[in-house]
Enzyme design. Structure first.
Site, PDB file in Angstrom:
ATOM      1  N   CYS A  34      -1.237 -27.904  -5.849  1.00  0.00           N
ATOM      2  CA  CYS A  34      -1.115 -26.922  -4.779  1.00  0.00           C
ATOM      3  C   CYS A  34      -2.147 -25.810  -4.949  1.00  0.00           C
ATOM      4  O   CYS A  34      -2.717 -25.327  -3.968  1.00  0.00           O
ATOM      5  CB  CYS A  34       0.296 -26.351  -4.730  1.00  0.00           C
ATOM      6  SG  CYS A  34       1.456 -27.514  -3.972  1.00  0.00           S
ATOM      7  N   GLU A  37      27.127 -36.786  -1.607  1.00  0.00           N
ATOM      8  CA  GLU A  37      27.715 -36.465  -0.302  1.00  0.00           C
ATOM      9  C   GLU A  37      29.108 -37.052  -0.095  1.00  0.00           C
ATOM     10  O   GLU A  37      29.513 -37.309   1.032  1.00  0.00           O
ATOM     11  CB  GLU A  37      26.768 -36.909   0.816  1.00  0.00           C
ATOM     12  CG  GLU A  37      25.521 -36.058   0.879  1.00  0.00           C
ATOM     13  CD  GLU A  37      24.561 -36.486   1.983  1.00  0.00           C
ATOM     14  OE1 GLU A  37      24.687 -37.625   2.469  1.00  0.00           O
ATOM     15  OE2 GLU A  37      23.686 -35.684   2.329  1.00  0.00           O
ATOM     16  N   GLN A  38      29.846 -37.246  -1.150  1.00  0.00           N
ATOM     17  CA  GLN A  38      31.190 -37.812  -1.007  1.00  0.00           C
ATOM     18  C   GLN A  38      32.090 -36.922  -0.176  1.00  0.00           C
ATOM     19  O   GLN A  38      33.020 -37.404   0.462  1.00  0.00           O
ATOM     20  CB  GLN A  38      31.817 -38.035  -2.386  1.00  0.00           C
ATOM     21  CG  GLN A  38      31.029 -39.006  -3.252  1.00  0.00           C
ATOM     22  CD  GLN A  38      31.596 -39.085  -4.654  1.00  0.00           C
ATOM     23  OE1 GLN A  38      32.791 -38.968  -4.851  1.00  0.00           O
ATOM     24  NE2 GLN A  38      30.735 -39.274  -5.633  1.00  0.00           N
ATOM     25  N   TYR A  39      31.840 -35.614  -0.208  1.00  0.00           N
ATOM     26  CA  TYR A  39      32.693 -34.715   0.563  1.00  0.00           C
ATOM     27  C   TYR A  39      32.121 -34.445   1.958  1.00  0.00           C
ATOM     28  O   TYR A  39      32.431 -33.441   2.561  1.00  0.00           O
ATOM     29  CB  TYR A  39      32.925 -33.407  -0.206  1.00  0.00           C
ATOM     30  CG  TYR A  39      34.066 -33.498  -1.190  1.00  0.00           C
ATOM     31  CD1 TYR A  39      35.366 -33.190  -0.793  1.00  0.00           C
ATOM     32  CD2 TYR A  39      33.861 -33.919  -2.499  1.00  0.00           C
ATOM     33  CE1 TYR A  39      36.430 -33.272  -1.684  1.00  0.00           C
ATOM     34  CE2 TYR A  39      34.912 -34.010  -3.394  1.00  0.00           C
ATOM     35  CZ  TYR A  39      36.197 -33.687  -2.979  1.00  0.00           C
ATOM     36  OH  TYR A  39      37.247 -33.763  -3.855  1.00  0.00           O
ATOM     37  N   GLU A  97      14.094 -34.251   6.872  1.00  0.00           N
ATOM     38  CA  GLU A  97      14.321 -32.800   6.731  1.00  0.00           C
ATOM     39  C   GLU A  97      13.311 -32.144   5.795  1.00  0.00           C
ATOM     40  O   GLU A  97      13.687 -31.570   4.758  1.00  0.00           O
ATOM     41  CB  GLU A  97      15.752 -32.508   6.266  1.00  0.00           C
ATOM     42  CG  GLU A  97      16.804 -32.860   7.288  1.00  0.00           C
ATOM     43  CD  GLU A  97      18.233 -32.623   6.797  1.00  0.00           C
ATOM     44  OE1 GLU A  97      18.416 -32.242   5.634  1.00  0.00           O
ATOM     45  OE2 GLU A  97      19.162 -32.828   7.592  1.00  0.00           O
ATOM     46  N   TRP A 139      28.215 -29.273   2.024  1.00  0.00           N
ATOM     47  CA  TRP A 139      27.292 -28.338   1.388  1.00  0.00           C
ATOM     48  C   TRP A 139      27.524 -26.851   1.640  1.00  0.00           C
ATOM     49  O   TRP A 139      26.999 -26.040   0.885  1.00  0.00           O
ATOM     50  CB  TRP A 139      25.844 -28.712   1.745  1.00  0.00           C
ATOM     51  CG  TRP A 139      25.624 -28.953   3.209  1.00  0.00           C
ATOM     52  CD1 TRP A 139      25.688 -30.141   3.856  1.00  0.00           C
ATOM     53  CD2 TRP A 139      25.331 -27.974   4.204  1.00  0.00           C
ATOM     54  NE1 TRP A 139      25.451 -29.982   5.194  1.00  0.00           N
ATOM     55  CE2 TRP A 139      25.218 -28.655   5.437  1.00  0.00           C
ATOM     56  CE3 TRP A 139      25.136 -26.590   4.185  1.00  0.00           C
ATOM     57  CZ2 TRP A 139      24.930 -27.999   6.635  1.00  0.00           C
ATOM     58  CZ3 TRP A 139      24.856 -25.931   5.370  1.00  0.00           C
ATOM     59  CH2 TRP A 139      24.750 -26.646   6.585  1.00  0.00           C
ATOM     60  N   CYS A 172       2.406 -25.911  -8.047  1.00  0.00           N
ATOM     61  CA  CYS A 172       1.793 -26.742  -9.092  1.00  0.00           C
ATOM     62  C   CYS A 172       0.275 -26.670  -9.032  1.00  0.00           C
ATOM     63  O   CYS A 172      -0.311 -26.047  -8.145  1.00  0.00           O
ATOM     64  CB  CYS A 172       2.283 -28.184  -8.937  1.00  0.00           C
ATOM     65  SG  CYS A 172       1.522 -29.087  -7.586  1.00  0.00           S
ATOM     66  N   GLU A 202      21.012 -35.871  13.547  1.00  0.00           N
ATOM     67  CA  GLU A 202      22.235 -35.837  12.740  1.00  0.00           C
ATOM     68  C   GLU A 202      23.166 -34.797  13.351  1.00  0.00           C
ATOM     69  O   GLU A 202      22.858 -33.609  13.351  1.00  0.00           O
ATOM     70  CB  GLU A 202      21.953 -35.456  11.285  1.00  0.00           C
ATOM     71  CG  GLU A 202      21.027 -36.424  10.568  1.00  0.00           C
ATOM     72  CD  GLU A 202      20.813 -36.059   9.104  1.00  0.00           C
ATOM     73  OE1 GLU A 202      21.541 -35.175   8.598  1.00  0.00           O
ATOM     74  OE2 GLU A 202      19.909 -36.622   8.481  1.00  0.00           O
ATOM     75  N   CYS A 229       5.369 -25.065  -3.047  1.00  0.00           N
ATOM     76  CA  CYS A 229       5.288 -25.528  -4.419  1.00  0.00           C
ATOM     77  C   CYS A 229       4.178 -24.747  -5.101  1.00  0.00           C
ATOM     78  O   CYS A 229       3.290 -24.199  -4.442  1.00  0.00           O
ATOM     79  CB  CYS A 229       5.027 -27.030  -4.406  1.00  0.00           C
ATOM     80  SG  CYS A 229       4.577 -27.736  -5.988  1.00  0.00           S
TER      81      CYS A 229
HETATM   82 ZN   LIG Z   1       2.595 -28.742  -5.608  1.00  0.00          ZN
END
Ligand SMILES: [Zn+2]
Ligand SMILES: [Mg+2]
Ligand SMILES: [Mg+2]
Ligand SMILES: [Mg+2]
Ligand SMILES: [Zn+2]
Ligand SMILES: [Zn+2]
Lengths: 674, 674, 674
Positions: free
Chosen positions: C156, C360-362, C142, C320, C153, C312, C151
């Protein structure tokens, strides 16, 4: 009355310029504002200047009989300058640097940036000092836009300390003045004082107020640098700055002291979306709120007691509010008339042509992106012609007998301690201002330090910080026959934003003839009502803030009528002092209550006033003419006491329409639905 | 019953002090709390101490027959200390430092700050060790206010690692206990573990729970330092701390273990605005929610199973909630009675006089800013006199037969994984607690590790983390005749916040006689209903969370009635185990369903209970008296089974009124609208 | 048709694995995806590899006749790697580093991370290169989840500069292409260009668009690295990536070019809660919105014009979204059928068993936490059996004659300049897409650069950036008999996100036969209506955006009917060009208006279509079968023109039910409430 336009020749091919300028002249425009973001074009690299394009644009403007208004291009320091001196950038309270990539990224207190400013302003000013086609200069652009007045960088920290040292002899004096023993907030030196950064709980209100004053003063100082350089180059130029609507961090009175002309940028359908607590109505999305922009017109007229300019008039749809609806039919014409009625000497539209590049592509101009006339163009030409008929060039200023007292210190203090999410000082002011305007009465918006003698009535809601001196001046004003209508949260604080050790309204208590027993705020679903002591079957709505008054000499006017704890308690009192009258209103009044308070005072002062006007209709009187402006989509008939001689329109107002008659028709005029 | 007040002599001229103190004594106040933010005044520069002012204030208080409660002044480290040691400041997860300028800016894990704390606390303690007018000490002030328990600085990182090393033998053990193979979250050493900072997605729930525990433990340790120093100086002093309402990051049970006396600060009209999911009603804005503050009274009473103090009682309007309405007529009196009925031994008002300086100018006191009596003053005097009549000095504690199980671990685990924006553990607790309180039944709020034997009924909603040991204790409790009402989300996790490999309620499944087949959350517009198996024409509302139960031994009590996927499925079951009864409720019950679950269990336990009380009316029984308190603006008549002998008021309750009768009138009492 | 499941053997004891795998095989599952977050388990310390567990799991899967799909484990770099090289972490625009502790914390442009990626991917690929039980590989997991594509940084910044240098010959060319003279935004070198950080006002739209393209390209490049290494190890493997629903920052067309198989992760009840402007309805909370997931099915099928996988599939409640309701009865079965009807070749459920650890228990699995079958298990088995009956293994792909043009450039440009808070490009697309789908018509979702000739009808709302080349291609398409339905905001920009110097729709004006006179946005409370010129008593709702058209050659179809400024103005026009037809719709149409526009074009193209379907019912035709899927809780009867032979179900649709018939029943089919 004059019209103008904002133009960016640097965005268009040179071969287009003459066509553009010719079309401007044809449209009757007289002023062309240019170059406010042009630093990158004027100086593409350090000390490599490129002025030819601007020279040529100014020449063309002159050739076609118009005048240029140029700008100091400091609102957008170019990237090369930022890269050389990143220390000029603004910082957020948490240290995040506001980078290059939009505009207004510089810090007002950066010594380096002041040097750079001096360098570029001097260069621009000298270049055009002898140019016959330049009428004047605008300094920078919209100081304070994007919340850029308050910066938290190291330069600001140092400048804040210097500003405090200038004001206080010793740190002990400051500690006492602010009340820093509270929560162990004492400083042992000026060096220990920082700009207010991130803290677990809210900041000390005295520190916040002083930081607000300091930050505003930084802009005053920075602007003065521009003014001095421009005036040095050509003392004949007018120097102006284009303020904005309800910008909360900058004292417009203080900045204006250094200006020859005050101007502002009016975007009615934007302002109702982003600086008004209530959701904008459909009509407001089409034409704005006449009291919201009217109050700004009046503020900027009152700063120098002189006609102002609208330097940027909304020309159609704009890009920056949440929604971008098309304005109502004729709205751009309506705004030009409305501004004139409020004292504008010139209305300049922003911008000539929709821009193809950058952040403002979704901002209309008088011309579309292909150069063809847009809706605003037709409105502007029509308004220009109509206004020309009323007066060629400057006309007599508005003469107001009512003044609203507006104090940036109160704004800053109340913003730090609103004590109700919907408590907005501007909107409370508007509640009182609107009562006068809904009776067709012109209002000056003045600082409490201004001369008061010429006014028959002062409106003073939330006159929050009251010095003994101000209390004396207001008392003298009333004793000599003046009238004051105070609103809630008046007389609460001393000049350092500390509570006074006397009951509210502190030094005004004798003048008011009452004190405040209690105060409280409440959400809108708990709206309170009040009733006149004489006619207790009538109820008037009030919102947000309720004070329970304790009358001493004053007479009771209204009591709380809503069930529960306030029931029966005094809400409004009236006092007679010398030859004058003082009304103190302890609630935030709804429109009908505000009218019940203002109307009798107008009558007492023998000021002419109209029947209560519909929400969207407002009247303005100026220079021997009466403007009736319709900011609504309703049709109305104008019923005047005397036969009207119509210069523009007639007694039928269409949606978003305007009519102008000779003479002052305000007295007894009524507006009736058709 | 005793009353007191919080006083800041350092904010007022010395010449005023005696007047103030005299007036306090006249008002019947017995305790004066002082100095909790006074570090800057006590030590204006390092090692330059100035105690004379406090000496004098304490003396005056003694002269007038009152006692001082002093505070360690550590909640506000002065600026000179912060400037010397900026490393004592808290840090946000993103590294933003919380600066000086308000309060609570220090980090609990700063070694440097612990040294400074020791230095100042020792100094203060020694100064007053022999002073006969000092009754006891409060440590610091409102630990956790402004979300200051969890800090993310380097000191905290180091302390967290030490705390983990203390708890886990090896890093492998920690990795296994937490389940760190999930998403490659294994650590190869304790040094690799940081406080939970900014991450792309949500954090590991085991790491979050351990950080919450660690942070709470840091406060316990920091508080213990104060306690030890104070006790060392004078073992006769009581040492207390003033907790707050529903502070979510600090285990009040753990902190209390080191205290002699637990106290808390009660601000009813503030709490309904900022720690309640539903919008406050008008009555709540006037007097608060009796179950919200009642549950805190009961928590702080239960921590040490001992009467508590209200160290700060709201005295009128307060500054910090969104709105600041005036409390209802008599509300301050009402709160004092209500606190007493819940086990308060003293009620101290915050503050004596409205402060002229700093952040709390909009916070009322018993006296106005000019020193004249404010609304709270009259209420306080009246309540003081009335309560004095019931008992002079400490009275018998509340004796509760019902306990609510409250677990900070559950709070922290559920806050990290609410799985519905409106899932609030406190409010779910309140749904069950309120059912007992609406029947006039007193409730202890205890930690699951507390002794259970004295209780007839346990309420246990969302008992989220259940160890085998706890399961055994609860089973034994029921087998011996106890009753438990479990709520949803019970028995889900192990002690590390991992899911158990058995169906919910895990180790409680045998006790409950059922397992949870499915669970789901839903928004309020999808409110579900349930119906009793016996009478399926009755419907009861439930909200937020629905579990489908799978009864094994248990008997079906309620099924889902709302249309759709849950229809007909088991929602509530009941099981008999040994001599006791267990009810498991798989939904968040509305008030009527909660009553249908609690009432039969009260009856089964032969506990006296009243008719179902109106939302705003609550009864408390203590020390041979019955209090009926009205938090609403309605008038009510009290109808008791037996003739009442009224000590305060009578059988008519006005708005925000209270009545106190001799004896326990709870059984069968009813409240009827007038 | 095939089914599979995602499995994490590393979370469970080895002794459990064979039971699990055996149960998978029994359930008819054919693929088992593994190891996407397993780096920490595969390489617990640098260069200490532990592959045995995965070897064993793969073997077991093979033993039971299934195939493994393995993943490169790069979505979760372990802590030891982050500690060694913190420079691989992502940065927010304000410099905040996104730390270890969840997932996706690496930067796509980190050279170091690319090296580490190469190292681990090569290792994994080589390990299984010869393994007969590995069918293929998924790259990472994903991309873009948790907003991790963009990003800011230093890596980047450097990569962005290189990317720009690659694209533009000189900085002057870039300055011109972007229009950087606006607000002095010129750069004097590529080195002067930074990622767009915090600025006082909004960013330059050209800079934002280029940053969006660059960031997406970074992922393409990063993904290609995986593909090359995997293909090098075993050219027989399929290589896929699991995309997500409406991820806004990643060009799925561009990434897919390097893949053999496109797959995505479908969570219907989550998506309606967090990527849909309107509040989810109760039915949507139970089963999702078929057009929302349908459009993604069609996008991922169209990327390679090849059947796709659901890698999936939501198996039950998920953790989530804001709320976690239980899906409707049979919803998991419904989704498998719906996916198949849209071109899925395999549906793999996420996950086998509810996880006991971590974030991810739920999140439900096919099995509960104790290993027993969960709701999804029964649905999956049933769907698998039913679909097996339709075709064993891959079946014929969907054949669509209608295409929706979807352009990530438009998405990025419109996201930067929405000019209405509720302007969402995806949802505008869905308004047009849904009109075809509500007539049972299959739709490809293609990039405008794809071949157009096979389509009878193109839907093109907000085709925002139009090059001259695209205009030519679209014109040729129409001239040869094609049909295009354009929507608002089409033809506004050039490829650099600059406005065109011609009226909208710019280079499409001749094709459309009209230009746009004005545009405006408005809030939902100002919904507009339009009326067909032929029948002006009918009114159709439109929302958010209104363009006033100025027809040239085009014929007027609809005018604005709502009162006020738009009244009577052209809203929709139709033009005939060559053998084809072009309709331009200047508003965001409500469902009925969209139907009025699409239906005649379907008829004109002689495409079979159904009666207008209820909101929750959709039809899909594929491989000689017709699927009727019911995403609502209503019961319906299916009325087909011809006798249907039912392979699954029959002509009665229960709540959340599906029926499958032989042949294509779309033409004239109607759905009637029972
Ligand atoms: Zn970066
Ligand atoms: Mg004047
Ligand atoms: Mg007890
Ligand atoms: Mg195809
Ligand atoms: Zn600065
Ligand atoms: Zn810390």
């Amino acid at each position: 009355m004059q019209t103008g336009v904002c133009y960016f020749p640097e965005h268009w091919p040179r071969e287009r310029w003459e066509t553009d300028v010719e079309q401007m002249a044809e449209a009757g425009l007289e002023y062309v504002r240019m170059a406010e973001f042009s630093w990158g074009v004027l100086e593409p690299e350090r000390d490599e200047f490129a002025f030819e394009w601007l020279d040529e644009a100014v020449s063309l403007i002159g050739e076609y009989g118009m005048q240029a208004v140029l700008c100091t291009p400091t609102a957008t320091p170019p990237k090369w300058l930022v890269d050389e001196h990143p220390e000029i950038l603004q910082e957020d309270p948490d240290g995040t640097v506001r980078e290059h990539g939009s505009r207004r990224h510089y810090c007002f207190n950066s010594e380096r940036y002041r040097e750079e400013t001096e360098r570029i302003v001097r260069r621009v000013a000298e270049r055009y000092a002898e140019n016959p086609h330049v009428a004047g200069f605008q300094t920078d652009n919209e100081y304070g836009c994007h919340f850029t007045v308050r910066c938290y960088c190291d330069d600001c920290a140092a400048a804040f300390r210097s500003w405090l040292k200038e004001k206080y002899d010793t740190i002990a004096e400051l500690n006492t003045a602010w009340g820093n023993r509270f929560w162990s907030q004492q400083y042992d030196s000026f060096e220990a004082i920082d700009p207010p950064g991130p803290t677990p709980a809210e900041h000390h209100p005295s520190r916040l107020l002083e930081y607000a004053r300091f930050a505003s003063d930084s802009v005053v100082e920075y602007n003065r640098l521009h003014v001095e350089l421009l005036t040095e180059a050509n003392p004949e130029w007018f120097v102006t700055h284009n303020f904005m609507g309800r910008f909360p961090t900058l004292d417009a009175y203080a900045v204006s002291e250094d200006l020859d002309l005050v101007s502002w940028d009016s975007y009615p359908t934007g302002f109702v979306q982003d600086r008004q607590h209530d959701e904008a109505t459909p009509d407001q999305l089409r034409a704005g709120n006449p009291d919201q922009i009217g109050m700004d017109h009046d503020l900027y007229r009152s700063t120098l007691d002189r006609p102002f300019w609208v330097m940027e008039q909304q020309p159609g749809d704009v890009n920056w509010p949440p929604h971008c609806p098309q304005p109502g039919e004729g709205a751009m014409r309506l705004w030009a008339h409305h501004a004139t009625a409020h004292g504008a000497d010139a209305v300049c539209y922003f911008r000539w042509r929709r821009c193809l590049e950058g952040q403002e592509q979704y901002h209309a101009g008088l011309r579309k992106q292909d150069g063809s006339p847009d809706r605003g163009y037709h409105d502007a030409v029509r308004a220009g012609t109509e206004l020309q008929a009323i007066g060629d060039g400057p006309i007599e200023n508005v003469d107001a007998s009512v003044a609203l007292l507006f104090d940036y210190d109160a704004l800053w203090a109340l913003s730090a301690q609103p004590h109700a999410p919907e408590f907005d000082y501007w909107e409370l002011l508007e509640a009182f201002y609107g009562a006068a305007r809904s009776r067709g009465v012109q209002v000056d918006v003045i600082h409490p330090s201004f001369a008061l003698d010429d006014y028959e009535l002062l409106l003073a809601p939330a006159l929050h910080l009251v010095t003994d001196d101000l209390a004396k001046r207001l008392t003298a004003y009333v004793e000599e026959g003046g009238r004051i209508l105070f609103g809630p949260r008046t007389g609460v604080k001393d000049e350092y934003n500390k509570l006074r050790p006397t009951l509210q309204p502190g030094p005004l208590s004798d003048l008011v003839g009452a004190t405040v027993d209690q105060h409280g705020s409440f959400p809108s679903r708990m709206e309170r009502t009040v009733t006149p002591v004489a006619e207790d079957d009538e109820q008037y709505a009030a919102r947000t803030w309720a004070e329970w008054l304790d009358p001493d000499d004053a007479e009771l006017r209204f009591t709380y009528q809503s069930e529960g704890i306030e029931f029966g308690r005094p809400a409004v009192v009236e006092n007679t002092v010398g030859d004058g009258t003082v009304v103190y209103c302890g609630v935030w009044p709804g429109p009908d209550l505000a009218d019940e308070l203002v109307r009798p005072l107008l009558a007492d002062a023998s000021l002419p006033y109209s029947e209560q006007l519909p929400q969207g209709v407002r009247i303005g009187a100026r220079a021997g003419h009466t403007w009736i402006t319709n900011f609504s989509s309703e049709r109305y008939r104008i019923v005047a006491r005397t036969d009207a001689s119509w210069v523009v329109g007639d007694d039928t107002l269409e949606a978003f329409d305007v009519a102008v008659a000779e003479g002052n028709l305000v007295d007894g005029l009524s507006i009736e639905p058709v």
